[in-house]
Write a protein that holds these residues in place. Structure first.
Motif, PDB file in Angstrom:
ATOM      1  N   PHE A 127       0.838  -1.206   0.000  1.00 10.35           N
ATOM      2  CA  PHE A 127       0.000   0.000   0.000  1.00 10.35           C
ATOM      3  C   PHE A 127       0.873   1.256   0.000  1.00 10.35           C
ATOM      4  CE2 PHE A 127      -2.338   3.411   2.067  1.00 10.35           C
ATOM      5  CZ  PHE A 127      -3.523   3.408   1.354  1.00 10.35           C
ATOM      6  N   GLY A 128       1.867   1.300   0.882  1.00  8.49           N
ATOM      7  CA  GLY A 128       2.758   2.471   0.964  1.00  8.49           C
ATOM      8  C   GLY A 128       3.526   2.703  -0.326  1.00  8.49           C
ATOM      9  N   LEU A 129       4.017   1.616  -0.913  1.00  3.45           N
ATOM     10  CA  LEU A 129       4.777   1.717  -2.160  1.00  3.45           C
ATOM     11  C   LEU A 129       3.916   2.273  -3.289  1.00  3.45           C
ATOM     12  CD1 LEU A 129       7.464   0.988  -3.634  1.00  3.45           C
ATOM     13  CD2 LEU A 129       6.413  -1.212  -4.158  1.00  3.45           C
ATOM     14  N   PHE A 130       2.703   1.727  -3.442  1.00  3.96           N
ATOM     15  CA  PHE A 130       1.848   2.152  -4.542  1.00  3.96           C
ATOM     16  C   PHE A 130       1.261   3.548  -4.340  1.00  3.96           C
ATOM     17  CE2 PHE A 130       2.082  -2.227  -5.936  1.00  3.96           C
ATOM     18  CZ  PHE A 130       2.077  -2.088  -7.308  1.00  3.96           C
ATOM     19  N   TYR A 185       1.935   6.631  -6.824  1.00  8.03           N
ATOM     20  CA  TYR A 185       0.775   7.302  -7.401  1.00  8.03           C
ATOM     21  C   TYR A 185       0.829   8.812  -7.143  1.00  8.03           C
ATOM     22  CZ  TYR A 185      -4.092   8.641  -8.163  1.00  8.03           C
ATOM     23  OH  TYR A 185      -5.223   9.270  -8.597  1.00  8.03           O
ATOM     24  N   LEU A 186       1.135   9.202  -5.900  1.00  8.73           N
ATOM     25  CA  LEU A 186       1.193  10.628  -5.561  1.00  8.73           C
ATOM     26  C   LEU A 186       2.327  11.336  -6.296  1.00  8.73           C
ATOM     27  CD1 LEU A 186       0.411  10.508  -1.736  1.00  8.73           C
ATOM     28  CD2 LEU A 186      -1.099  11.264  -3.592  1.00  8.73           C
ATOM     29  N   VAL A 214       1.090  11.829  -9.896  1.00 14.31           N
ATOM     30  CA  VAL A 214       0.070  12.879 -10.006  1.00 14.31           C
ATOM     31  C   VAL A 214       0.690  14.265  -9.814  1.00 14.31           C
ATOM     32  CG1 VAL A 214      -1.993  13.849  -8.916  1.00 14.31           C
ATOM     33  CG2 VAL A 214      -1.875  11.407  -9.389  1.00 14.31           C
ATOM     34  N   PHE A 215       1.495  14.443  -8.751  1.00 14.18           N
ATOM     35  CA  PHE A 215       2.063  15.764  -8.482  1.00 14.18           C
ATOM     36  C   PHE A 215       3.100  16.159  -9.537  1.00 14.18           C
ATOM     37  CE2 PHE A 215       0.698  14.945  -3.963  1.00 14.18           C
ATOM     38  CZ  PHE A 215      -0.323  15.874  -4.000  1.00 14.18           C
ATOM     39  N   GLY A 216       3.873  15.212 -10.020  1.00 14.14           N
ATOM     40  CA  GLY A 216       4.836  15.506 -11.080  1.00 14.14           C
ATOM     41  C   GLY A 216       4.152  15.978 -12.355  1.00 14.14           C
ATOM     42  N   PHE A 239      -4.462   8.029 -16.640  1.00 11.51           N
ATOM     43  CA  PHE A 239      -4.068   6.637 -16.833  1.00 11.51           C
ATOM     44  C   PHE A 239      -3.831   5.938 -15.498  1.00 11.51           C
ATOM     45  CE2 PHE A 239      -0.780   3.427 -17.824  1.00 11.51           C
ATOM     46  CZ  PHE A 239      -1.482   2.683 -18.758  1.00 11.51           C
ATOM     47  N   THR A 240      -3.058   6.579 -14.612  1.00  7.55           N
ATOM     48  CA  THR A 240      -2.781   5.948 -13.321  1.00  7.55           C
ATOM     49  C   THR A 240      -4.009   5.965 -12.415  1.00  7.55           C
ATOM     50  OG1 THR A 240      -1.864   8.039 -12.520  1.00  7.55           O
ATOM     51  CG2 THR A 240      -0.306   6.407 -13.336  1.00  7.55           C
ATOM     52  N   SER A 241      -4.876   6.963 -12.585  1.00  2.00           N
ATOM     53  CA  SER A 241      -6.078   7.050 -11.749  1.00  2.00           C
ATOM     54  C   SER A 241      -7.135   6.024 -12.146  1.00  2.00           C
ATOM     55  CB  SER A 241      -6.679   8.460 -11.833  1.00  2.00           C
ATOM     56  OG  SER A 241      -5.763   9.402 -11.323  1.00  2.00           O
ATOM     57  N   THR A 242      -6.951   5.365 -13.259  1.00  7.90           N
ATOM     58  CA  THR A 242      -7.899   4.340 -13.699  1.00  7.90           C
ATOM     59  C   THR A 242      -7.804   3.083 -12.842  1.00  7.90           C
ATOM     60  OG1 THR A 242      -7.725   5.132 -15.967  1.00  7.90           O
ATOM     61  CG2 THR A 242      -8.626   2.963 -15.684  1.00  7.90           C
ATOM     62  N   THR A 243      -6.593   2.726 -12.420  1.00  5.77           N
ATOM     63  CA  THR A 243      -6.411   1.457 -11.715  1.00  5.77           C
ATOM     64  C   THR A 243      -5.932   1.589 -10.272  1.00  5.77           C
ATOM     65  OG1 THR A 243      -4.205   1.327 -12.679  1.00  5.77           O
ATOM     66  CG2 THR A 243      -5.961   0.136 -13.808  1.00  5.77           C
ATOM     67  N   ILE A 244      -5.002   2.498 -10.019  1.00  2.00           N
ATOM     68  CA  ILE A 244      -4.346   2.537  -8.704  1.00  2.00           C
ATOM     69  C   ILE A 244      -5.301   2.849  -7.550  1.00  2.00           C
ATOM     70  CG2 ILE A 244      -2.489   3.581  -7.347  1.00  2.00           C
ATOM     71  CD1 ILE A 244      -1.464   1.812  -9.595  1.00  2.00           C
ATOM     72  N   PRO A 245      -6.185   3.860  -7.631  1.00  3.72           N
ATOM     73  CA  PRO A 245      -7.078   4.126  -6.480  1.00  3.72           C
ATOM     74  C   PRO A 245      -7.945   2.927  -6.094  1.00  3.72           C
ATOM     75  CG  PRO A 245      -7.074   6.010  -7.934  1.00  3.72           C
ATOM     76  CD  PRO A 245      -6.330   4.916  -8.645  1.00  3.72           C
ATOM     77  N   LYS A 246      -8.454   2.200  -7.087  1.00  2.00           N
ATOM     78  CA  LYS A 246      -9.278   1.018  -6.795  1.00  2.00           C
ATOM     79  C   LYS A 246      -8.440  -0.060  -6.102  1.00  2.00           C
ATOM     80  CE  LYS A 246     -12.719  -1.919  -7.021  1.00  2.00           C
ATOM     81  NZ  LYS A 246     -13.689  -1.923  -5.945  1.00  2.00           N
TER      82      LYS A 246
END
Length: 195
Positions: free
Chosen positions: A44-47, A51-52, A55-57, A89-96
């Motif tokens: 969880f911490g790694l992903f 992800y953050l 997104v911020f980059g 693209f990353t928000s499609t899978t990572i939050p779920k």
């Protein structure tokens, strides 16, 4: 790989012949990256950190391009759209996935799965189209430097972006509609695909 496919196929055929396949599938069970409970906080911490950072980059790139008038040229217009696409693209899978790790839930509904696949493929295809448009932009800038400012005007750039979005959306729409009509075998557990 062939052995896995033949075993899966025969398993589905066996289930289909035994109990029939008339029950509609409402959800799948994602087995996750690890069955070890003590590894889940690390995963969880790694992903969430990856992800953050992503997104911020990408947000920094978008803000830099939009705030500096010197960067309001086609190359940076497409680059900021590519950054926006990276966020999508990353928000499609990572939050779920993060939600599933936190709630210890392995279930994903059939509708959610189809929707997630649609957007995942949409953004993959859009990424390809956008990179092609960016390559064409650089080709025009290098090979036709005198015509470049006239040809690559803001209207054409917006049109290229719009056409890329439309072609990407239509590309998988038909496939996802066809996929929604398929029936599945009764084994609903999906192992990790990328290990």
């Amino acid at each position: 790989m062939d052995t896995f496919l033949s075993e899966t196929s025969s398993s589905c055929d066996h289930h289909h012949m035994e109990a029939g396949n008339d029950t509609p599938i409402s959800e799948f069970l994602l087995l996750g990256l690890s069955k070890e409970e003590e590894l889940k906080p690390l995963i969880f911490g790694l992903f969430i950190s990856m992800y953050l950072i992503t997104v911020f980059g990408n947000l920094l790139i978008i803000l830099a391009v939009s705030s500096d008038s010197h960067l309001h040229i086609p190359k940076y217009f497409f680059l900021s759209n590519l950054s926006f696409l990276g966020i999508c693209f990353t928000s499609t899978t990572i939050p779920k996935m993060l939600l599933n790790i936190q709630t210890r839930s392995k279930a994903v509904t059939y509708e959610c799965c189809i929707t997630q696949m649609y957007f995942f493929v949409l953004f993959v295809v859009l990424d390809t189209f956008l990179l092609t448009v960016m390559a064409d932009d650089r080709f025009m800038a290098i090979c036709y430097p005198l015509h470049y400012p006239v040809v690559m005007n803001p209207v054409l750039c917006a049109l290229l972006l719009l056409v890329s979005w439309i072609m990407s959306a239509l590309n998988y729409l038909l496939q996802s509609l066809m996929l929604s009509g398929l029936s599945f075998c009764t084994d609903l557990e999906i192992p990790p695909l990328f290990l």
